[in-house]
Each structure stands twice: as C-alpha cells, then as structure tokens.
Design an enzyme around this catalytic site. Structure first.
Site, short mmCIF file in Angstrom:
data_model
loop_
_atom_site.label_atom_id
_atom_site.label_comp_id
_atom_site.label_asym_id
_atom_site.label_seq_id
_atom_site.Cartn_x
_atom_site.Cartn_y
_atom_site.Cartn_z
N SER A 63 1.90 -5.92 3.05
CA SER A 63 0.95 -5.02 2.39
C SER A 63 1.49 -4.45 1.08
CB SER A 63 0.56 -3.91 3.37
OG SER A 63 -0.50 -3.13 2.89
N ASP B 60 5.32 -11.91 -10.77
CA ASP B 60 4.37 -12.48 -11.72
C ASP B 60 4.62 -11.98 -13.15
OD1 ASP B 60 3.23 -13.84 -9.68
OD2 ASP B 60 1.23 -12.99 -9.87
N LYS C 178 -0.03 -9.80 4.57
CA LYS C 178 -1.11 -8.85 4.87
C LYS C 178 -1.70 -8.40 3.54
CE LYS C 178 -3.14 -4.84 6.16
NZ LYS C 178 -3.71 -3.81 5.27
#
Length: 427
Positions: A289, A300, A314
């Site tokens: 999460s 990224d 998740k």
C-alpha cells in the site's frame, strides 16, 4: 367505473410499457431484487431455529455484500471505527500485526517491529488458520482484527502456517500496548543514516523529518537507506508527504476510479528541507500500500535505487463512507498508479536489484552473551563516561544489524558508490 377496475387498468398499462430497455423495466428489476431480499429476511425471521434480531440480519447481509466485492471492502460499526482511529493516531491493545485476505485465507501482511507478534516470530506471508481455536475460514478482516485485539496482558492463541512450512504451529502471544511511533533511525557509519518506517500513521512524516534533522545537526549526511520492508502501509497523505521529502518536483502517484473524472494526482513540491543525498530503498513482500506508493514514486522518478524483493501488490484505494445510523462502510473506490502509469494492484513494485534476504547463520545469532547490562533497569556504573559508552553501544548495535542483514549490507555499499556511478554517467 369502480376503483378496482381503474387500478387494474393502470397495472396492465404499466406491465405493457415494461420493455427490456426502459427505465420502468430497470425499476421493476430492482424492485424484484429487493422483494426477494425481503422474502428471505421474512423466512429467516419466521422459520429459523433460533430467534434473530432484524438489525443483526441486515448487518450480516451488508457484511456479506461487501465481502463479495474484494478483501478490503468491509462494514464498520461504531466500535470498530474507534479502533481504526486509535490505530492511526493513538495506542491500542493487541499483538502488533497487520493482516489481509489472499485467496479467502487470512494472511500476515507484516508484523509491527518490536511488538509481541514480531517477537513471536510471525512473518509476512504466514497464514492464520485459527484464532483461539476457532477456524478463520470464512472470517472477515474486521472480525479477525476484533478477535486478535484485546486488553494488555491477556493472551491470544494463533494457529500459524509459516511460509514454506509443512505443518501449522500454535503460537500463544500476550497482548501489549502497541506504540504509535512509526520511524526508527540508526547511524550505520559516519555520514550514512538508516531510516526505518514501520507504517504510515498521521505523524510519520513529522517523525521522519525530526530524525533526519537530529542527525544532520551533528553530522554531514552522505547517504540514506530507507527501509520499507514489512511496512504494511497506512495513510495516503503520509505516503505522499514522505515521497515529497525526497523529491523536489514531478508526479508522486495518481488514483483512478471507475469514472475518468475521478482521477486525482499528487505532485512533489520544492521545500527547504528536501533531502537530496544518495538514497537506497529496501523493499520486500511485506511492503504494501503506502510503502509501495513511496517505492514506486522514487523508482519512477529515478530518485532512489530499490533493493530487495518484489512488494505485496496492494494497490487499491479505500474510503470510509458514513451511514445514517453512525456506522460506516469501507469501500474500494480507486486504484493507485505510479508516475509512469503502472498499476500496483496485484503486481507490486519490482526492485532494481533483486536480492533475497538470507537469514543469519546460527553462529551470527549466538555469539553475543547475555550480561548484566542487558537486564531491564540495570544499575549504571558511576565510573564510566556515559556518552562514550552510549556511542560505543550504538556502534555495536549498528554492526550487529549489518552482520544479520545481507540486504542492508548491500544497500550500505551501494549508497556509498552512487555518487561515483552518477558522476560516470554524466561524463
């Protein structure tokens, strides 16, 4: 014309107008579904072997409806809602464990560090088969949490099937007060700071900044190892603000619901206390999460090197929606996406360097004798210089951490070389 004939004519007209695509047909279909529910409710109330309260039956129906959607949508009564608030902003009685559902089985997502569950040896991926002798088959997440939590000092017995084990074992754990602190720090070597985020609570970013500031007032910061292993997640806003601490601009994460208009984007902003030193992030299957949001954003945006193992996956967003009676439902309304548009859900975040964790050898775990200084509330030697002794003990603890953790050792070596690698790339 009599009233009965008039009503009969109206009914016939309505029935003839119910073409399959009409709104009246849809309303009729909805009515039939509600009628069927009402019939079942009536049959249970009239014929079930034991008398049942209507409110409890309706509550059970709502729970079942939400449970069929996904593992994270659920019904929340008033008491359960208080427990949720305590978990994110205060202390609560329990064993210190985050759980989830996978293939309708109750699973340990991650134990909270230095809690009874952590000390009892529970690990990410373990299955909980029984709670106090009662099977967890068909149990909801909310029911499981309520059964595991309880007053400090009282025991709870879990039947655990450890990952890769052939037989389950019974583990008796004494409940304790679970601390709210979510950040730990340790100097591994001069200039290199280890920061561990246990989970994402309301004060996580504030704690993280405090630990960094406390260190930088004494020492020049050369590199950070951010440990998100076995971090089960928590609050979205804290995941965003933690990411923002290491980023000066760019997209951190976006959420996308069923409708295109529901997309929400969260961006980094340049701040005075932005941390710009080399950064390594540790992840594993227990990272879920909010921790996956941080890891995905830093990866990224090419801000950090990720080391360890693939995360839990998740990637769904839940919102709490109050109901008229004071209860609420937790409903999945969107999915998380990394800056490059990759969904985290059931995929997780891949590390840049896949380095499996290697448990320490027996000789590494048994070579430190238990002494008087290890006893709680032991008397201090009045002749020793406390500051120097404390510094010595801290260095020893850092050394022990590195000896027992191959991923951490690798991360430390890499964070030292990142400036050199970056300089070579720019040439």
């Amino acid at each position: 014309m009599r009233l009965g004939h008039i009503l009969g004519t109206i009914v016939l007209l309505v029935l003839f107008s119910l073409t399959p695509g009409s709104s009246l047909a849809k309303n009729s279909s909805n009515y039939e579904a509600l009628k069927r529910f009402s019939q079942v409710l009536h049959l249970i109330e009239q014929n079930y072997v034991q008398k049942k309260d209507r409110q409890e039956l309706i509550k059970g129906a709502i729970q079942g409806m939400l449970q069929e959607l996904d593992p994270h949508s659920s019904y929340i009564d008033l008491d359960e809602f208080k427990l949720m608030q305590e978990e994110f902003s205060g202390e609560f009685g329990g064993i210190g464990i985050h759980i989830g559902m996978k293939d309708k089985k109750l699973m340990v997502i991650a134990p909270i560090e230095d809690t009874p569950a952590y000390k009892a040896g529970l690990k990410a991926g373990d299955l909980i088969l029984e709670i106090n002798g009662e099977s967890t088959q068909g149990i909801t997440l909310t029911e499981a949490v309520n059964k595991i939590r309880g007053p400090k000092g009282e025991p709870v017995e879990l039947t655990i099937l450890h990952k890769d084990a052939q037989k389950p074992v019974k583990v008796k754990i004494i409940r304790d007060t679970i601390p709210i602190h979510s950040v730990k720090s340790k100097e591994l070597e001069p200039g290199y700071l280890y920061l561990r985020i246990i989970d994402f609570k309301a004060n996580t970013t504030k704690e993280l900044k405090k630990e960094i500031q406390k260190y930088t007032t004494k020492q020049n910061l050369k590199g950070i190892i951010l440990d998100l292993r076995n971090n089960p997640g928590g609050l979205l806003d804290q995941a965003v603000s933690v990411s923002d601490l290491f980023l000066s601009d760019g997209l951190i994460v976006y959420t996308q619901g069923r409708n295109k208009e529901s997309r929400k984007e969260y961006f980094a902003h340049k701040q005075k206390d932005d941390v710009t030193c080399p950064l390594i992030v540790l992840i594993n299957a227990g990272s879920a999460s909010a921790s996956e949001i941080v890891a995905g954003a830093l990866k990224d945006q090419k801000r950090a090197l990720l080391l360890g193992e693939k995360t839990f996956g998740k990637g769904s967003v839940q919102t709490i929606i109050p109901l008229s009676d004071g209860s609420a439902i937790k409903l999945t309304v969107a999915l998380y996406y990394t800056p490059k548009g990759r969904s985290i859900q059931a995929e997780g975040v891949e590390p840049d360097l896949n380095i499996p964790f290697e448990p320490p050898r027996p000789k590494d775990t048994n070579n430190h004798a238990f002494r008087e200084e290890n006893l709680t509330k032991h008397l201090e030697n009045p002749d020793k210089k406390n500051d120097k002794e404390k510094e010595k003990r801290e260095k020893l603890k850092a050394k022990e951490m590195l000896e027992k953790d191959n991923q951490l050792r690798m991360a430390l070596e890499l964070v030292k070389t990142l400036p050199t690698i970056k300089a070579l790339k720019t040439k």
